[in-house]
Write a protein that holds these residues in place. Structure first.
Motif, PDB file in Angstrom:
ATOM      1  N   ILE A  40       0.850  -1.188   0.000  1.00 23.49           N
ATOM      2  CA  ILE A  40       0.000   0.000   0.000  1.00 23.49           C
ATOM      3  C   ILE A  40       0.888   1.242   0.000  1.00 23.49           C
ATOM      4  CG2 ILE A  40      -1.897  -1.167   1.187  1.00 23.49           C
ATOM      5  CD1 ILE A  40      -1.004   0.215   3.770  1.00 23.49           C
ATOM      6  N   GLY A  41       0.292   2.346  -0.328  1.00 25.64           N
ATOM      7  CA  GLY A  41       1.070   3.585  -0.325  1.00 25.64           C
ATOM      8  C   GLY A  41       0.464   4.612  -1.251  1.00 25.64           C
ATOM      9  N   PRO A  42       0.828   5.870  -1.079  1.00 25.04           N
ATOM     10  CA  PRO A  42       0.236   6.935  -1.887  1.00 25.04           C
ATOM     11  C   PRO A  42       0.675   6.862  -3.351  1.00 25.04           C
ATOM     12  CG  PRO A  42       1.970   7.826  -0.500  1.00 25.04           C
ATOM     13  CD  PRO A  42       1.778   6.408  -0.083  1.00 25.04           C
ATOM     14  N   ASN A 211      -0.704 -11.930   4.306  1.00 20.29           N
ATOM     15  CA  ASN A 211       0.110 -12.405   5.419  1.00 20.29           C
ATOM     16  C   ASN A 211       0.990 -11.267   5.921  1.00 20.29           C
ATOM     17  OD1 ASN A 211       0.374 -14.844   3.132  1.00 20.29           O
ATOM     18  ND2 ASN A 211      -0.461 -15.408   5.134  1.00 20.29           N
ATOM     19  N   ARG A 212       1.290 -10.380   4.970  1.00 20.66           N
ATOM     20  CA  ARG A 212       2.216  -9.307   5.287  1.00 20.66           C
ATOM     21  C   ARG A 212       1.822  -8.080   4.484  1.00 20.66           C
ATOM     22  NH1 ARG A 212       8.219  -9.483   4.029  1.00 20.66           N
ATOM     23  NH2 ARG A 212       7.646 -11.381   2.929  1.00 20.66           N
ATOM     24  N   VAL A 213       2.035  -6.922   5.072  1.00 20.33           N
ATOM     25  CA  VAL A 213       1.696  -5.673   4.381  1.00 20.33           C
ATOM     26  C   VAL A 213       2.929  -4.769   4.378  1.00 20.33           C
ATOM     27  CG1 VAL A 213       0.228  -3.621   4.398  1.00 20.33           C
ATOM     28  CG2 VAL A 213      -0.728  -5.827   5.061  1.00 20.33           C
ATOM     29  N   TYR A 220      10.688   4.378  -0.776  1.00 20.93           N
ATOM     30  CA  TYR A 220      11.175   3.540   0.334  1.00 20.93           C
ATOM     31  C   TYR A 220      10.070   2.620   0.830  1.00 20.93           C
ATOM     32  CZ  TYR A 220      15.177   6.695   0.991  1.00 20.93           C
ATOM     33  OH  TYR A 220      16.314   7.419   0.825  1.00 20.93           O
ATOM     34  N   ILE A 221      10.494   1.487   1.382  1.00 23.23           N
ATOM     35  CA  ILE A 221       9.567   0.724   2.209  1.00 23.23           C
ATOM     36  C   ILE A 221       9.633   1.362   3.586  1.00 23.23           C
ATOM     37  CG2 ILE A 221       9.097  -1.482   3.312  1.00 23.23           C
ATOM     38  CD1 ILE A 221      10.063  -2.889   0.854  1.00 23.23           C
ATOM     39  N   VAL A 222       8.560   2.040   3.949  1.00 23.46           N
ATOM     40  CA  VAL A 222       8.564   2.796   5.204  1.00 23.46           C
ATOM     41  C   VAL A 222       8.263   1.880   6.374  1.00 23.46           C
ATOM     42  CG1 VAL A 222       7.393   4.643   6.468  1.00 23.46           C
ATOM     43  CG2 VAL A 222       7.953   4.933   4.047  1.00 23.46           C
ATOM     44  N   GLU A 223       7.331   0.968   6.142  1.00 30.71           N
ATOM     45  CA  GLU A 223       6.958   0.078   7.239  1.00 30.71           C
ATOM     46  C   GLU A 223       6.487  -1.261   6.693  1.00 30.71           C
ATOM     47  OE1 GLU A 223       4.636   2.067  10.167  1.00 30.71           O
ATOM     48  OE2 GLU A 223       4.452   0.299  11.445  1.00 30.71           O
ATOM     49  N   GLU A 224       6.750  -2.291   7.432  1.00 34.74           N
ATOM     50  CA  GLU A 224       6.424  -3.638   6.975  1.00 34.74           C
ATOM     51  C   GLU A 224       5.981  -4.459   8.166  1.00 34.74           C
ATOM     52  OE1 GLU A 224       9.691  -5.413   4.901  1.00 34.74           O
ATOM     53  OE2 GLU A 224       8.816  -7.422   4.950  1.00 34.74           O
ATOM     54  N   LYS A 228      -2.104  -6.913  11.075  1.00 32.58           N
ATOM     55  CA  LYS A 228      -2.452  -6.385  12.394  1.00 32.58           C
ATOM     56  C   LYS A 228      -1.477  -5.279  12.799  1.00 32.58           C
ATOM     57  CE  LYS A 228      -3.567  -8.236  16.895  1.00 32.58           C
ATOM     58  NZ  LYS A 228      -3.288  -9.365  17.790  1.00 32.58           N
ATOM     59  N   ASP A 229      -0.180  -5.541  12.609  1.00 27.82           N
ATOM     60  CA  ASP A 229       0.837  -4.518  12.925  1.00 27.82           C
ATOM     61  C   ASP A 229       0.531  -3.218  12.196  1.00 27.82           C
ATOM     62  OD1 ASP A 229       2.232  -6.360  14.389  1.00 27.82           O
ATOM     63  OD2 ASP A 229       3.595  -6.906  12.743  1.00 27.82           O
ATOM     64  N   ILE A 230       0.332  -3.354  10.887  1.00 28.95           N
ATOM     65  CA  ILE A 230       0.231  -2.153  10.054  1.00 28.95           C
ATOM     66  C   ILE A 230      -1.069  -1.405  10.296  1.00 28.95           C
ATOM     67  CG2 ILE A 230       0.114  -1.303   7.660  1.00 28.95           C
ATOM     68  CD1 ILE A 230       2.886  -2.245   8.277  1.00 28.95           C
ATOM     69  N   PHE A 231      -2.166  -2.151  10.349  1.00 25.23           N
ATOM     70  CA  PHE A 231      -3.453  -1.459  10.410  1.00 25.23           C
ATOM     71  C   PHE A 231      -3.862  -1.078  11.831  1.00 25.23           C
ATOM     72  CE2 PHE A 231      -3.836  -3.790   6.332  1.00 25.23           C
ATOM     73  CZ  PHE A 231      -3.986  -2.682   5.513  1.00 25.23           C
ATOM     74  N   GLN A 232      -3.443  -1.877  12.824  1.00 26.93           N
ATOM     75  CA  GLN A 232      -3.880  -1.555  14.192  1.00 26.93           C
ATOM     76  C   GLN A 232      -2.811  -0.838  15.002  1.00 26.93           C
ATOM     77  OE1 GLN A 232      -5.610  -5.088  15.943  1.00 26.93           O
ATOM     78  NE2 GLN A 232      -6.917  -5.373  14.149  1.00 26.93           N
ATOM     79  N   HIS A 233      -1.536  -1.188  14.738  1.00 25.50           N
ATOM     80  CA  HIS A 233      -0.460  -0.557  15.513  1.00 25.50           C
ATOM     81  C   HIS A 233       0.626  -0.014  14.609  1.00 25.50           C
ATOM     82  CE1 HIS A 233      -2.453  -2.772  18.707  1.00 25.50           C
ATOM     83  NE2 HIS A 233      -2.224  -3.901  18.054  1.00 25.50           N
TER      84      HIS A 233
END
Ligand SMILES: Nc1ncnc2c1ncn2[C@@H]1O[C@H](COP(=O)(O)OP(=O)(O)OP(=O)(O)O)[C@@H](O)[C@H]1O
Ligand SMILES: [Mg+2]
Lengths: 248, 232
Positions: A40-42, A211-213, A220-224, A228-233
Motif C-alpha cells: 500500500i502507499g500513496p 500475510n504481510r503488508v 522507500y519501504i517505510v513500514e512492513e 495487524k501490525d500495520i493497520f492496528q499498531h
C-alpha cells in the motif's frame, strides 16, 4: 506438519532511477512460497515500478533480485521464459480485443507451453469456471464489464501455471459494485496457496487476505509487518497519516 | 450533336471489358504486394536498428515525394537500361532486359502504395496501447511474438478502413498505367476515340465503367468496416 519455508523471491538494495528521478530506494524484500504480500502507499510512491521490476518490465538500476535462488538480473537470463513463471494482472486488464475469451486464455499456453488445443481449452474452461466466467467463453472482451474482464485476465495469467502472481491495482479501474467479484477470486487464489504480491488500495482485502503488508512512500519501504501490525499498531507517522485517510 | 451510343457500345464495350480484366489484375496484385511491402517497411521503420530505420525513412520519402506517373516511367523505361548497364559492367554481356508493361505497372503501384500504406501501418502499430505489449510480455511472449501475434493483428484490423480507401484509389490510379502502354481502360478509350471521333460517347462510357468498378467496392469496404467495429 509444518512444511519448510521455501524462498520464492529475494530482493536486496533495489534501486531504480528514471533519468534523474530516483523512484525506488534501497528496497529489500524476501517472499516465501504461499505468502500473500500487499503493498500500500500513496500515488507516485513507486509501487508499480517495484512490481514491474520483479518481472523485468522495468530494468532495475542497481540491486539484486533472485527468484528461487537464481539471479534474474544476470545478463544471460532468458527473460521471457522467466516471465512465464511470474504472472501479472494489470489495472487496465489488457485482454486481447481480437480474440474471444477462451482464445485469450489458451493463446499463451498453446504458443509457449506447446499445449494442444484440446488440453488448453479444457484447462481454460476450468479456469473460467473458477473465476465465474464459464458462460462467457465465446464472447469478445469488448462486451464484458470491467469486473468480468479482470476475472478473465486473472484466468489468462493462471493458464501459464505461474508460481508467483503480481497484481497492480487490479480493482482500481472498476466501478465500486464490481470490485467485490474480483477480490473474491483473488481471495480464493490466496486460500489455494498461490504466492501473490498485490498492490492495492483495498484495505479490507489487505487486512483479511495478506500475510504481510508493506507501506511504501517516496520510493522507500517505510513500514512492513503483519496486517495487524500495520493497520492496528502502525509505528511510523507516515503510515498513520496515510491510513487515516482510509478510515471512514 | 449526333451521338453514336450504339456504335460505341458495340465496339468499345467489349474492348473495355477486356480492359476491366487488366485493371482488376493490376489492382489485385498491386494491392496485395503493396500491403506486404507496407507491413515490412512499417516493421523495419519501428525496428531498434537505427541504420535500417534511416534507410526506409529515405526510401519512403523518395516515393512519397515523386508522382506515381514518374515512378511508372522510371520503372518501365529507366530501370531496364540501368540493369542492362549493370550487367554489362559485370561482364555478362547485354541481357536486353524488358519487363512487360503490366508487370512494370503492378510494381509501380505496389511500391508507390506500399510507401503510403507503410505509414498507415506504422501509426496503427504505434497507437496500440502499450498495455497490450506489456500484458503479452508478462505472459512470457518474446518481443517478436508480441509484435507478430498481438500488436500486428490489431494494427491490421484498425487499418482496414484506410486500406479500403487506398484500394478504391488504386483502381482509379490504374488509369495511369496507360502511359506505359498497358492496355487498360483509358488507353483503349483513347485509341477508340481518336479513330472514331466518338469522344463524348467513349469517355462517358469510360467514366461509367470506373464508377461501376469503384462504387460496389466502396460499399463493401463500409460493410467490412462496420463488422469490425462490432467485434472491437
Ligand atoms: N516510465 C516512466 N518514466 C519516467 N518516470 C516514471 C515512469 N513510470 C513511473 N515514473 C515515475 O516514478 C514514480 C513512481 O511511479 P509509480 O507508477 O511506480 O508509482 P505508484 O506508487 O504505482 O503510483 P500510483 O498509485 O499512482 O499507481 C512517479 O514519480 C512516476 O512519475
Ligand atoms: Mg501504480
Amino acid at each position: 506438519m509444518i512444511e519448510p519455508e521455501e524462498n520464492m523471491l529475494s530482493i536486496t538494495q533495489l534501486s531504480k532511477y528514471y533519468g534523474k528521478n530516483h523512484v525506488l530506494k534501497d528496497v529489500n524484500l524476501s517472499l516465501n512460497k504461499g505468502e500473500v504480500l500487499c503493498i500500500i502507499g500513496p500515488s507516485g510512491s513507486g509501487k508499480s515500478t517495484f512490481l514491474r521490476c520483479i518481472n523485468l518490465l522495468e530494468q532495475p538500476t542497481s540491486g539484486a533480485i533472485s527468484y528461487r535462488g537464481k539471479n534474474i538480473l544476470d545478463k544471460s537470463l532468458n527473460v521471457s521464459s522467466y516471465r512465464q513463471h511470474v504472472g501479472m494482472v494489470f489495472q487496465g486488464y489488457y485482454l486481447f480485443p481480437f480474440k474471444n475469451v477462451i482464445n485469450n486464455i489458451t493463446m499463451a499456453p498453446m504458443t509457449l507451453l506447446k499445449e494442444n488445443r484440446e488440453d488448453a481449452e479444457k484447462e481454460a474452461s476450468q479456469l473460467l469456471e473458477k473465476v465465474g466466467m464459464a458462460e462467457k467463453k465465446l464472447v469478445y472482451p469488448a462486451s464484458l464489464s470491467g469486473g468480468q474482464k479482470q476475472r478473465v485476465a486473472i484466468a489468462r495469467a493462471l493458464a501459464m501455471h505461474p508460481d508467483l502472481l503480481l497484481f497492480d491495482e487490479p480493482t482500481s479501474a472498476l466501478d465500486p459494485e464490481l470490485v467485490g467479484e474480483v477480490l473474491k477470486v483473488m481471495k480464493k487464489l490466496a486460500d489455494e496457496g498461490m504466492t501473490m504480491i498485490v498492490v492495492t488500495h483495498e484495505m479490507g482485502f489487505a487486512k483479511e487476505v495478506a500475510n504481510r503488508v508493506i507501506f511504501m512512500e517516496g520510493g522507500y519501504i517505510v513500514e512492513e509487518g503483519s496486517p495487524k501490525d500495520i493497520f492496528q499498531h502502525p509505528q511510523n507517522d507516515r503510515t498513520k497519516e496515510f491510513l487515516a485517510r482510509f478510515i471512514n | 450533336m449526333d451521338l453514336k451510343w450504339k456504335d460505341a457500345f458495340v465496339t468499345l464495350g467489349p474492348s473495355l471489358l477486356q480492359g476491366v480484366v487488366v485493371v482488376l489484375q493490376a489492382t489485385f496484385f498491386g494491392f496485395i504486394l503493396a500491403t506486404i511491402i507496407g507491413l515490412l517497411v512499417a516493421i523495419c521503420r519501428l525496428s531498434k536498428h537505427k541504420p535500417l530505420r534511416a534507410i526506409f525513412v529515405v526510401l519512403v520519402e523518395i516515393i512519397r515525394g515523386t508522382p506515381l506517373l514518374v515512378q511508372l516511367f522510371y520503372i518501365y523505361y529507366v530501370i531496364p537500361i540501368l540493369l542492362d548497364g549493370l550487367l554489362k559492367a559485370l561482364g555478362s554481356g547485354s541481357a536486353n532486359i524488358q519487363f512487360s508493361a503490366l508487370s512494370a505497372g503492378i510494381a509501380g503501384l505496389a511500391i508507390n502504395y506500399g510507401a503510403y500504406i507503410s505509414e498507415v501501418f506504422r501509426s496503427a502499430i504505434l497507437t496500440i496501447d502499450t498495455g497490450q505489449k506489456e500484458s503479452g510480455l508478462a505472459l512470457g511472449f518474446t518481443e517478436q511474438q508480441v509484435l507478430r501475434k498481438i500488436i500486428i493483428p490489431q494494427a491490421l484490423r484498425n487499418s482496414i478502413p484506410v486500406l479500403g480507401n487506398y484500394l478504391v484509389m488504386m483502381i482509379k490510379d490504374t488509369s495511369l498505367l496507360a502511359v506505359i502502354s498497358v492496355s487498360e481502360l483509358l488507353l483503349r478509350t483513347q485509341t477508340y476515340a481518336s479513330q472514331t471521333f466518338e469522344t463524348v460517347e467513349s469517355y462517358t462510357m469510360l467514366a461509367v465503367v470506373y464508377l461501376i468498378l469503384s462504387l460496389p467496392l466502396s460499399h463493401l469496404m463500409k460493410m467490412i468496416e462496420n463488422k469490425f467495429h462490432i467485434v472491437r
